[in-house]
Write an enzyme that holds these catalytic residues in place. Structure first.
Site, PDB file in Angstrom:
ATOM      1  N   THR A 169       0.790  -1.241   0.000  1.00 25.89           N
ATOM      2  CA  THR A 169       0.000   0.000   0.000  1.00 25.89           C
ATOM      3  C   THR A 169       0.823   1.294   0.000  1.00 25.89           C
ATOM      4  O   THR A 169       1.838   1.407   0.686  1.00 25.89           O
ATOM      5  CB  THR A 169      -0.947   0.103   1.216  1.00 25.89           C
ATOM      6  OG1 THR A 169      -1.677  -1.111   1.346  1.00 25.89           O
ATOM      7  CG2 THR A 169      -1.920   1.242   1.085  1.00 25.89           C
ATOM      8  N   ARG A 184     -10.916 -10.757  -2.050  1.00 34.47           N
ATOM      9  CA  ARG A 184     -10.699 -10.059  -0.781  1.00 34.47           C
ATOM     10  C   ARG A 184     -10.436  -8.583  -1.055  1.00 34.47           C
ATOM     11  O   ARG A 184      -9.619  -8.228  -1.899  1.00 34.47           O
ATOM     12  CB  ARG A 184      -9.522 -10.681  -0.047  1.00 34.47           C
ATOM     13  CG  ARG A 184      -9.161 -10.009   1.298  1.00 34.47           C
ATOM     14  CD  ARG A 184      -8.069  -8.985   1.149  1.00 34.47           C
ATOM     15  NE  ARG A 184      -7.600  -8.464   2.431  1.00 34.47           N
ATOM     16  CZ  ARG A 184      -6.770  -7.436   2.566  1.00 34.47           C
ATOM     17  NH1 ARG A 184      -6.310  -6.819   1.481  1.00 34.47           N
ATOM     18  NH2 ARG A 184      -6.383  -7.018   3.743  1.00 34.47           N
ATOM     19  N   VAL A 185     -11.136  -7.721  -0.353  1.00 36.46           N
ATOM     20  CA  VAL A 185     -10.927  -6.281  -0.492  1.00 36.46           C
ATOM     21  C   VAL A 185     -10.416  -5.758   0.840  1.00 36.46           C
ATOM     22  O   VAL A 185     -10.961  -6.087   1.890  1.00 36.46           O
ATOM     23  CB  VAL A 185     -12.251  -5.584  -0.893  1.00 36.46           C
ATOM     24  CG1 VAL A 185     -12.119  -4.077  -0.805  1.00 36.46           C
ATOM     25  CG2 VAL A 185     -12.654  -6.006  -2.302  1.00 36.46           C
ATOM     26  N   THR A 235      -1.933   2.311   6.191  1.00 33.83           N
ATOM     27  CA  THR A 235      -1.350   1.160   5.521  1.00 33.83           C
ATOM     28  C   THR A 235      -1.223   0.067   6.582  1.00 33.83           C
ATOM     29  O   THR A 235      -1.277   0.338   7.778  1.00 33.83           O
ATOM     30  CB  THR A 235       0.037   1.466   4.913  1.00 33.83           C
ATOM     31  OG1 THR A 235       0.927   1.877   5.955  1.00 33.83           O
ATOM     32  CG2 THR A 235      -0.031   2.570   3.866  1.00 33.83           C
ATOM     33  N   GLY A 236      -1.043  -1.171   6.133  1.00 34.20           N
ATOM     34  CA  GLY A 236      -0.949  -2.277   7.078  1.00 34.20           C
ATOM     35  C   GLY A 236      -2.185  -3.143   7.012  1.00 34.20           C
ATOM     36  O   GLY A 236      -2.875  -3.161   5.984  1.00 34.20           O
ATOM     37  N   GLY A 281      -5.413  -4.359   6.631  1.00 34.93           N
ATOM     38  CA  GLY A 281      -6.646  -3.688   6.227  1.00 34.93           C
ATOM     39  C   GLY A 281      -7.856  -4.111   7.026  1.00 34.93           C
ATOM     40  O   GLY A 281      -8.755  -3.296   7.285  1.00 34.93           O
TER      41      GLY A 281
HETATM   42  N1  GLY Z   1      -3.850  -1.991   3.769  1.00 39.47           N
HETATM   43  C1  GLY Z   1      -3.862  -2.733   2.598  1.00 39.47           C
HETATM   44  C2  GLY Z   1      -4.647  -3.954   2.665  1.00 39.47           C
HETATM   45  O1  GLY Z   1      -4.858  -4.516   3.728  1.00 39.47           O
HETATM   46  O2  GLY Z   1      -5.064  -4.421   1.617  1.00 39.47           O
END
Ligand code: GLY
Length: 356
Positions: A209, A237-238, A260-261, A263
């Site tokens: 990210t 997966r989102v 970021t990290g 999600g």
């Molecule tokens: N932060 C990016 C994800 O988990 O896809």
């Protein structure tokens, strides 16, 4: 939580009661009666992989571009980079070996957002998200619909899986075991151990990210987050990046925040929205980030997500930019970083960690 970073904890706790004056970390700030104020824009903040993005976005802003165009132009450099395996072209694929990209963009002055999720074959999802923002009455397009929309706007399809990413995916597939995301009732994922095993095997594995937010001299704010998401994820997966209020949020009266990290943790905490609300309530950006991370830590209940000490075993880094130009970042665990351009210099800095 016995390894909670004491300074960060005290800062976050005290800040909940009243705005706290911390040692100066943000350049371009002035202090009046104990309250720090930024000196306005232009300012651009990004995640640790965004040094080229902040430089490009700042150039665009100085040339008169709208901050929303500036951040999308900034992150495009990283989306186009085959060596950055967390974003766009060259991003790590899902468990089927297919690169699926997520992105969101938000324009402060119009309070309009655009986003795409699970988008395949288009290397610049942030540019497609910006088209959703400008050229639709919607906010989020996913999968085949997002691809159809992108093609209607002239985006070219291409295979985004580089040889380097394909080889990494193949090594992961050949070593499939408890490290995939399919859990039974009893099974837990030890993320520390998973990251360690992947490292030992030389397999890149991450949540990836890039986030970027910008403030111009007129005080307008915009932001963007773009990613290839969790490596080897279950197809479809989102993550948080395309979810407005999770991976990114802007309130033009307050500022912007992004993440970021992991999600899943950011979605379940409305991380970016929460951080902007903390700034609206008077917290400085770094404190607002820490307060959100503390909230995430306090709401992490699954044993598989906790280290023996009780702290979360995953990282999240938050970024925040206030409308007056003050900025900050913080991470759940050590190792997070961010980049900043204050109109004069661009630099990369360590994000203070909530837990040592
Ligand atoms: N932060 C990016 C994800 O988990 O896809």
């Amino acid at each position: 939580m016995n390894d909670l970073n004491r300074r960060a904890f005290l800062a976050a706790g005290a800040a909940a009661a009243a705005p706290l004056v911390l040692p100066l970390t943000a350049a371009g700030a002035s202090t009046t009666a104990g309250v720090r104020r930024g000196r306005g824009g232009p300012v651009v903040i990004s995640s640790g992989n965004g040094l080229r993005a902040v430089i490009k976005a700042m150039e665009e802003i100085k040339a008169g571009a709208d901050p929303v165009d500036a951040v999308v132009a900034g992150v495009a450099i990283v989306e186009d980079d085959p060596d950055d395996m967390s974003v766009g072209y060259g991003g790590l694929p899902n468990e089927d070996g297919v690169v699926q990209l997520d992105s969101s963009v938000m324009h402060g002055p119009s309070h309009k957002a655009g986003a795409v999720a699970a988008l395949e074959n288009i290397r610049n999802p942030a540019q497609v998200a910006l088209k959703v923002l400008r050229r639709t009455d919607h906010v989020l397009l996913v999968g085949a619909g997002a691809l159809k929309f992108a093609k209607a706007h002239g985006f070219k399809e291409e295979n985004l899986l580089t040889e380097k990413a394909r080889e990494a995916w193949l090594r992961w597939k050949e070593n499939l075991n408890a490290d995939d995301d399919w859990l039974n009732d009893e099974q837990h994922v030890d993320r520390d151990a998973r990251a360690e095993r992947a490292e030992q095997l030389g397999i890149p594995w991450h949540y990836g990210t890039i986030h970027c937010a910008a403030l111009n001299a007129a005080g307008d704010v915009s932001a963007c987050t773009t990613t290839s998401g969790l490596s080897y994820k279950i197809p479809g997966r989102v993550g948080d990046s395309p979810i407005v209020g999770a991976g990114m949020f802007v309130d033009n009266e307050v500022g912007a925040a992004g993440a970021t990290g992991r999600g899943e943790a950011v979605i379940q905490s409305c991380g970016a929205f929460q951080t902007v609300q903390h700034m609206a309530a008077g917290l400085e950006p770094e404190q607002a980030c820490l307060k959100t991370l503390k909230w995430i830590a306090d709401h992490t209940k699954r044993r598989s997500l906790l280290a023996a000490s009780g702290r979360p075993n995953f990282n999240v880094t938050m970024y925040a930019l206030r409308k007056d130009g003050l900025w900050g970042s913080a991470s759940m665990l050590k190792g997070g970083s961010f980049t900043i351009h204050d109109g004069t210099d661009a630099r990369r800095m360590a994000s203070p960690a909530l837990f040592e």
